[in-house]
Design an enzyme around this catalytic site. Structure first.
Site, PDB file in Angstrom:
ATOM      1  N   ARG A 118      15.868  -7.190  26.849  1.00  0.00           N
ATOM      2  CA  ARG A 118      14.150  -7.214  26.886  1.00  0.00           C
ATOM      3  C   ARG A 118      13.992  -5.529  25.943  1.00  0.00           C
ATOM      4  NH1 ARG A 118      15.004  -7.944  32.270  1.00  0.00           N
ATOM      5  NH2 ARG A 118      14.233 -10.482  32.816  1.00  0.00           N
ATOM      6  N   LYS A 140       7.027  -4.049  13.080  1.00  0.00           N
ATOM      7  CA  LYS A 140       6.890  -5.402  12.719  1.00  0.00           C
ATOM      8  C   LYS A 140       8.221  -5.910  12.854  1.00  0.00           C
ATOM      9  CE  LYS A 140       2.704  -6.855  10.642  1.00  0.00           C
ATOM     10  NZ  LYS A 140       1.760  -6.879  10.082  1.00  0.00           N
ATOM     11  N   GLU A 182       5.078  -4.105  -5.172  1.00  0.00           N
ATOM     12  CA  GLU A 182       4.632  -3.773  -3.514  1.00  0.00           C
ATOM     13  C   GLU A 182       3.749  -1.993  -4.058  1.00  0.00           C
ATOM     14  OE1 GLU A 182       3.118  -5.247  -0.191  1.00  0.00           O
ATOM     15  OE2 GLU A 182       3.762  -6.615  -0.503  1.00  0.00           O
ATOM     16  N   LYS A 224       2.027   4.007   4.348  1.00  0.00           N
ATOM     17  CA  LYS A 224       1.996   3.191   5.278  1.00  0.00           C
ATOM     18  C   LYS A 224       2.541   3.809   6.814  1.00  0.00           C
ATOM     19  CE  LYS A 224       4.144  -1.195   7.201  1.00  0.00           C
ATOM     20  NZ  LYS A 224       4.745  -2.161   6.548  1.00  0.00           N
ATOM     21  N   GLU A 234      -2.870  -3.422  13.878  1.00  0.00           N
ATOM     22  CA  GLU A 234      -3.741  -4.235  12.768  1.00  0.00           C
ATOM     23  C   GLU A 234      -5.616  -4.689  12.952  1.00  0.00           C
ATOM     24  OE1 GLU A 234      -2.355  -7.334   9.076  1.00  0.00           O
ATOM     25  OE2 GLU A 234      -1.327  -6.675  10.757  1.00  0.00           O
ATOM     26  N   ARG A 238      -5.088  -1.054   8.602  1.00  0.00           N
ATOM     27  CA  ARG A 238      -3.828  -1.307   8.812  1.00  0.00           C
ATOM     28  C   ARG A 238      -4.075  -2.714   7.816  1.00  0.00           C
ATOM     29  NH1 ARG A 238       1.346  -2.495  12.331  1.00  0.00           N
ATOM     30  NH2 ARG A 238       2.912  -2.865  10.642  1.00  0.00           N
ATOM     31  N   ASN A 242      -3.062  -5.561   3.273  1.00  0.00           N
ATOM     32  CA  ASN A 242      -3.291  -7.110   3.045  1.00  0.00           C
ATOM     33  C   ASN A 242      -4.235  -6.585   1.150  1.00  0.00           C
ATOM     34  OD1 ASN A 242      -1.598  -7.716   4.522  1.00  0.00           O
ATOM     35  ND2 ASN A 242      -3.580  -7.810   6.506  1.00  0.00           N
ATOM     36  N   HIS A 245      -2.853  -9.731  -0.513  1.00  0.00           N
ATOM     37  CA  HIS A 245      -2.356 -10.240   0.130  1.00  0.00           C
ATOM     38  C   HIS A 245      -2.704 -11.884   0.610  1.00  0.00           C
ATOM     39  CE1 HIS A 245       0.678  -7.391  -0.291  1.00  0.00           C
ATOM     40  NE2 HIS A 245       1.286  -8.499   1.287  1.00  0.00           N
ATOM     41  N   HIS A 249      -0.793 -14.965  -0.074  1.00  0.00           N
ATOM     42  CA  HIS A 249       0.004 -15.387   1.235  1.00  0.00           C
ATOM     43  C   HIS A 249      -0.617 -16.723   0.691  1.00  0.00           C
ATOM     44  CE1 HIS A 249       0.231 -12.728   3.996  1.00  0.00           C
ATOM     45  NE2 HIS A 249       1.433 -12.604   3.264  1.00  0.00           N
ATOM     46  N   HIS A 262       7.879 -12.355  -3.080  1.00  0.00           N
ATOM     47  CA  HIS A 262       7.051 -11.784  -2.214  1.00  0.00           C
ATOM     48  C   HIS A 262       5.984 -11.554  -3.208  1.00  0.00           C
ATOM     49  CE1 HIS A 262       4.026 -10.569   1.173  1.00  0.00           C
ATOM     50  NE2 HIS A 262       4.327  -9.277   0.646  1.00  0.00           N
TER      51      HIS A 262
END
Ligand SMILES: NC(=O)c1ccc[n+]([C@@H]2O[C@H](COP(=O)([O-])OP(=O)(O)OC[C@H]3O[C@@H](n4cnc5c(N)ncnc54)[C@H](O)[C@@H]3O)[C@@H](O)[C@H]2O)c1
Ligand SMILES: [Zn+2]
Length: 360
Positions: A118, A140, A182, A224, A234, A238, A242, A245, A249, A262
């Protein structure tokens, strides 16, 4: 340099950025580990071949757990191998996992740390530019599912992020550039000085001149960290991360994650978003052109002329960032400033895709 990240009560951590940190890992990590607690190092055969000797010199200890990296290895079966090694090594809740690798290993190792018993503490030692400026920060973590990317995941913050720009020297030019897109993203959303620095010293940056990279990586981490602190999960701010993106994506999805790194897909996405912003009169022509020029100078991108605009639009409809049918789209309104809008039309998206080179 030292940046602190404060995502929420009790979860603060530092990002240490300096040339040569890899050779001093034990010193850097020492304050974090209780006396006698076992430490585990997770990396990949490739990264260990290139940097294992330096890491082992700076952090003597047990054999590392080596698992394959790359997007195809970012699956629960690889996580299972990490659990196996932790159990065999008698890891307990005081153990610390030090993850040395790019974004794939960072996400995967962080997920293993989030779920084993956990949750055990972990440290990120990012080895790609993308991981140093982006994926290692923010908490994340996760892996892919055969039916989609990053579908299995958690929020689990590292205790520390240790970035040594010298490790980036062994990255291929393409991989380095992919991370640099990025960096451009951060500049456009939040830092005109960073943008100017990229324009002025692009050649030296691409040559990985050590003294230049530390402040650049630090500036990205600062941005960031600021966004993550304001908006851990998000909800709003946040989303500005993107930028580029939504289209990025979609391009990755329609090419089944095989054609683009990416960042390369994000580069097309930034061009498309900037085009929409300019067409709406929200972005001045000179700012639009400055971004276009910088991206062109960075080098060639994989071709898109064979990709269908309609397929790309369809992929955008399935993007998980579409909340209840509303597409939140990040438009640059100046170098260093964005606006989030929800009224971008399909026609605008389609036209911007055609503008950046896709077919009908
Ligand atoms: N968690 C987040 O917030 C977040 C944000 C952005 C991206 N990501 C994730 O990051 C992943 C991409 O990360 P990536 O671009 O770092 O890819 P990656 O981890 O697959 O690394 C790219 C390649 O570079 C190699 N490599 C790593 N370090 C090296 C070094 N120093 N020298 C030579 N080769 C090296 C790796 O072996 C791999 O083949 C994606 O899975 C994406 O989902 C996560
Ligand atoms: Zn990204």
């Amino acid at each position: 340099m030292h940046i602190s990240v404060q995502p929420g009560p009790g979860t603060g951590y530092a990002v240490e950025i300096d040339n040569g940190l890899l050779g001093r890992l034990a010193d850097v990590l020492q304050p974090l580990l209780p006396e006698g607690a076992p430490r585990f190092v997770l990396s990949s055969p490739r990264i260990w071949r290139l940097h294992g000797a330096a890491i082992a010199a700076g952090l003597p200890g047990p054999e590392p757990i080596l698992v394959p990296d790359g997007e195809r290895a970012k699956h629960l079966t690889t996580v299972q191998r990490v659990y196996d090694a932790l159990i065999r090594g008698r890891a307990d809740r005081s153990s610390q996992l030090v993850v040395v690798g790019g974004g794939v290993l960072g996400d995967l190792g962080g997920f293993a740390a989030a779920t084993f018993l956990r949750g055990i503490p972990y440290v990120q030692v990012p080895t790609t530019l993308l991981a140093q400026v982006d994926s290692a920060i923010g908490g994340k973590v996760g892996v892919n599912h055969p039916l989609g990317k990053n579908l299995i995941g958690a929020f689990h913050h590292p205790r520390l992020v240790v970035s040594d720009p010298l490790v980036l020297r062994t990255l291929s030019r393409r991989e380095f550039r992919a991370g640099l897109y990025e960096v451009v993203k951060y500049a456009v959303i939040a830092s005109r000085p960073l943008f100017d620095q990229l324009v002025a010293t692009l050649r030296q940056i691409v040559a990985r001149q050590a003294d230049l990279l530390v402040p650049i990586i630090a500036e990205c981490c600062r941005i960031k960290a600021e966004v993550v602190a304001a908006d851990e999960r998000e909800q709003g701010l946040r989303r500005t991360l993107n930028f580029g993106h939504t289209v990025g994506h979609a391009l990755e999805a329609v090419t089944k994650y095989r054609r683009f790194r990416h960042g390369e897909a994000v580069a097309y996405g930034m061009r498309a978003a900037a085009w929409i912003a300019r067409a709406r009169g929200a972005l001045a022509a000179d700012a639009h052109e400055a971004l276009g020029e910088l991206l062109t100078r960075m080098g060639p991108l994989p071709a898109v002329a064979d990709l269908s605009t309609a397929a790309c639009l369809e992929a955008m409809r399935h993007d998980k960032k579409v909340v209840r049918g509303t597409l939140h789209f990040v438009l640059p309104v100046d170098i260093g400033r964005t606006a989030i809008v929800t009224d971008v039309t399909e026609l605008e998206l389609a036209t911007s895709l055609r503008e950046v080179g896709l077919r009908i």
